[in-house]
Design a protein around this motif. Structure first.
Motif, PDB file in Angstrom:
ATOM      1  N   THR A   9       0.824  -1.214   0.000  1.00  0.00           N
ATOM      2  CA  THR A   9       0.000   0.000   0.000  1.00  0.00           C
ATOM      3  C   THR A   9       0.860   1.266   0.000  1.00  0.00           C
ATOM      4  N   LYS A  10       0.201   2.387  -0.221  1.00  0.00           N
ATOM      5  CA  LYS A  10       0.876   3.683  -0.203  1.00  0.00           C
ATOM      6  C   LYS A  10       1.441   3.967   1.192  1.00  0.00           C
ATOM      7  N   THR A  11       0.691   3.609   2.211  1.00  0.00           N
ATOM      8  CA  THR A  11       1.155   3.818   3.586  1.00  0.00           C
ATOM      9  C   THR A  11       2.451   3.062   3.831  1.00  0.00           C
ATOM     10  N   GLU A  12       2.512   1.844   3.296  1.00  0.00           N
ATOM     11  CA  GLU A  12       3.718   1.036   3.473  1.00  0.00           C
ATOM     12  C   GLU A  12       4.909   1.684   2.790  1.00  0.00           C
ATOM     13  N   CYS A  13       4.668   2.395   1.685  1.00  0.00           N
ATOM     14  CA  CYS A  13       5.742   3.129   1.003  1.00  0.00           C
ATOM     15  C   CYS A  13       6.408   4.091   1.982  1.00  0.00           C
ATOM     16  N   TYR A  14       5.568   4.848   2.700  1.00  0.00           N
ATOM     17  CA  TYR A  14       6.090   5.833   3.649  1.00  0.00           C
ATOM     18  C   TYR A  14       6.820   5.150   4.800  1.00  0.00           C
ATOM     19  N   LEU A  15       6.207   4.127   5.350  1.00  0.00           N
ATOM     20  CA  LEU A  15       6.783   3.453   6.513  1.00  0.00           C
ATOM     21  C   LEU A  15       8.106   2.787   6.175  1.00  0.00           C
ATOM     22  N   SER A  93      11.932   5.336  -4.653  1.00  0.00           N
ATOM     23  CA  SER A  93      11.977   3.980  -5.200  1.00  0.00           C
ATOM     24  C   SER A  93      10.746   3.179  -4.812  1.00  0.00           C
ATOM     25  N   TYR A  94      10.368   3.225  -3.545  1.00  0.00           N
ATOM     26  CA  TYR A  94       9.169   2.504  -3.100  1.00  0.00           C
ATOM     27  C   TYR A  94       7.920   3.055  -3.786  1.00  0.00           C
ATOM     28  N   ASN A  95       7.885   4.369  -3.930  1.00  0.00           N
ATOM     29  CA  ASN A  95       6.743   5.004  -4.578  1.00  0.00           C
ATOM     30  C   ASN A  95       6.657   4.578  -6.049  1.00  0.00           C
ATOM     31  N   TYR A  96       7.809   4.463  -6.671  1.00  0.00           N
ATOM     32  CA  TYR A  96       7.884   4.007  -8.063  1.00  0.00           C
ATOM     33  C   TYR A  96       7.334   2.581  -8.186  1.00  0.00           C
ATOM     34  N   ILE A  97       7.758   1.710  -7.278  1.00  0.00           N
ATOM     35  CA  ILE A  97       7.270   0.329  -7.287  1.00  0.00           C
ATOM     36  C   ILE A  97       5.759   0.302  -7.101  1.00  0.00           C
ATOM     37  N   GLU A 100       4.013   1.473 -10.282  1.00  0.00           N
ATOM     38  CA  GLU A 100       4.091   0.457 -11.337  1.00  0.00           C
ATOM     39  C   GLU A 100       3.120  -0.682 -11.060  1.00  0.00           C
ATOM     40  N   TYR A 101       3.002  -1.044  -9.785  1.00  0.00           N
ATOM     41  CA  TYR A 101       2.044  -2.081  -9.390  1.00  0.00           C
ATOM     42  C   TYR A 101       0.621  -1.654  -9.743  1.00  0.00           C
ATOM     43  N   LYS A 102       0.283  -0.404  -9.424  1.00  0.00           N
ATOM     44  CA  LYS A 102      -1.058   0.095  -9.703  1.00  0.00           C
ATOM     45  C   LYS A 102      -1.328   0.239 -11.204  1.00  0.00           C
ATOM     46  N   LYS A 103      -0.272   0.382 -11.978  1.00  0.00           N
ATOM     47  CA  LYS A 103      -0.422   0.445 -13.438  1.00  0.00           C
ATOM     48  C   LYS A 103      -0.638  -0.947 -14.043  1.00  0.00           C
ATOM     49  N   GLY A 104      -0.455  -1.976 -13.219  1.00  0.00           N
ATOM     50  CA  GLY A 104      -0.628  -3.342 -13.713  1.00  0.00           C
ATOM     51  C   GLY A 104       0.661  -3.995 -14.164  1.00  0.00           C
ATOM     52  N   ASN A 105       1.790  -3.419 -13.801  1.00  0.00           N
ATOM     53  CA  ASN A 105       3.090  -3.967 -14.182  1.00  0.00           C
ATOM     54  C   ASN A 105       3.498  -5.064 -13.195  1.00  0.00           C
ATOM     55  N   TYR A 106       2.772  -6.169 -13.228  1.00  0.00           N
ATOM     56  CA  TYR A 106       3.072  -7.302 -12.350  1.00  0.00           C
ATOM     57  C   TYR A 106       2.566  -8.584 -13.005  1.00  0.00           C
ATOM     58  N   TYR A 107       2.965  -9.704 -12.412  1.00  0.00           N
ATOM     59  CA  TYR A 107       2.545 -11.017 -12.893  1.00  0.00           C
ATOM     60  C   TYR A 107       1.668 -11.660 -11.831  1.00  0.00           C
ATOM     61  N   THR A 108       0.842 -12.577 -12.255  1.00  0.00           N
ATOM     62  CA  THR A 108      -0.023 -13.298 -11.319  1.00  0.00           C
ATOM     63  C   THR A 108       0.232 -14.790 -11.464  1.00  0.00           C
ATOM     64  N   VAL A 109       0.412 -15.447 -10.343  1.00  0.00           N
ATOM     65  CA  VAL A 109       0.583 -16.895 -10.338  1.00  0.00           C
ATOM     66  C   VAL A 109      -0.391 -17.476  -9.325  1.00  0.00           C
ATOM     67  N   GLU A 110      -0.938 -18.625  -9.642  1.00  0.00           N
ATOM     68  CA  GLU A 110      -1.972 -19.213  -8.801  1.00  0.00           C
ATOM     69  C   GLU A 110      -1.732 -20.709  -8.673  1.00  0.00           C
ATOM     70  N   GLY A 111      -2.032 -21.242  -7.499  1.00  0.00           N
ATOM     71  CA  GLY A 111      -1.864 -22.680  -7.311  1.00  0.00           C
ATOM     72  C   GLY A 111      -1.696 -23.035  -5.849  1.00  0.00           C
ATOM     73  N   GLU A 112      -1.069 -24.202  -5.621  1.00  0.00           N
ATOM     74  CA  GLU A 112      -0.830 -24.671  -4.257  1.00  0.00           C
ATOM     75  C   GLU A 112       0.636 -24.480  -3.893  1.00  0.00           C
ATOM     76  N   VAL A 113       0.873 -24.103  -2.652  1.00  0.00           N
ATOM     77  CA  VAL A 113       2.237 -23.898  -2.160  1.00  0.00           C
ATOM     78  C   VAL A 113       2.983 -25.236  -2.187  1.00  0.00           C
ATOM     79  N   GLU A 114       4.195 -25.205  -2.717  1.00  0.00           N
ATOM     80  CA  GLU A 114       5.047 -26.398  -2.770  1.00  0.00           C
ATOM     81  C   GLU A 114       6.426 -26.067  -2.215  1.00  0.00           C
TER      82      GLU A 114
END
Length: 200
Positions: A9-15, A93-97, A100-114
């Motif tokens: 979150t944005k708050t975490e950026c500051y913290l 740097s954190y704000n940039y990340i 980018e996350y909010k712009k959709g610049n990420y990947y999604t993976v789904e499944g069971e933890v191994e």
């Protein structure tokens, strides 16, 4: 249906960007409070005893505390500015990340933890490390990992077979020259920005 366990979150950026600076700011504000409180208390006591304001202002103890109070008050903006300046690049740097996350610049993976495992490193073996795979992607959550504290404290990753959906970012997709790559694991070169757990 999915239940969210974690999101960057944005708050975490500051913290995260201010980090230890929060402790310094808190300590300084505490000192400021104590100094002002002492000053006002002494002034009130002296006024009660001497009544005459001119006599109060000439009291040696009052002069000393007034001087300290003025110095602390004047130094407060300087201290704040120094802390912000020191952590400015990390915040950017954190704000940039985050952006980018909010712009959709990420990947999604789904499944069971191994291959889930937890172990401790460090001189006193007090640094908890969590390793696991999900949908063919490896994740390592260690001391330098952006969401390490959050995942550790809330036990987001719990066991093999846990059904999760994870959104993560890769170092290679970001501007390495312009920003510090805060939050990315040195081995996997990824950073988790959101975790959801599948619930029945």
């Amino acid at each position: 249906m999915y239940e969210m366990l974690y999101e960057f979150t944005k708050t975490e950026c500051y913290l995260k960007s201010i980090g230890a600076g929060i402790i310094v700011i808190g300590f300084w504000l505490f000192i400021l409070f104590i100094v002002i409180r002492t000053f006002l208390k002494l002034r009130k006591t002296l006024q009660a005893e001497k009544i005459d304001l001119n006599q109060v202002k000439n009291d040696d103890e009052y002069k000393e505390i007034r001087l300290v109070t003025i110095i602390v008050i004047m130094a407060t903006p300087v201290v704040m500015a120094i802390i912000v300046f020191i952590h400015k690049d990390t915040f950017i740097s954190y704000n940039y990340i985050y952006n980018e996350y909010k712009k959709g610049n990420y990947y999604t993976v789904e499944g069971e933890v191994e291959n889930y495992k937890v172990y401790y490193v460090g001189r006193d073996e007090d640094i908890r490390v969590i390793e696991f795979d999900l949908g063919g992607v490896s994740f390592i959550i260690d001391r330098d990992y952006e969401v390490y504290n959050e995942i550790r404290d809330n036990c987001a990753i719990k066991y093999n077979g846990q059904k999760l959906k994870i959104m993560y970012m890769l170092e290679k997709d970001l501007d390495l020259d312009k920003y510090y790559m805060v939050g990315f694991n040195d081995k996997t070169h990824n950073a988790i920005v959101k975790i959801e757990e599948k619930v029945e």
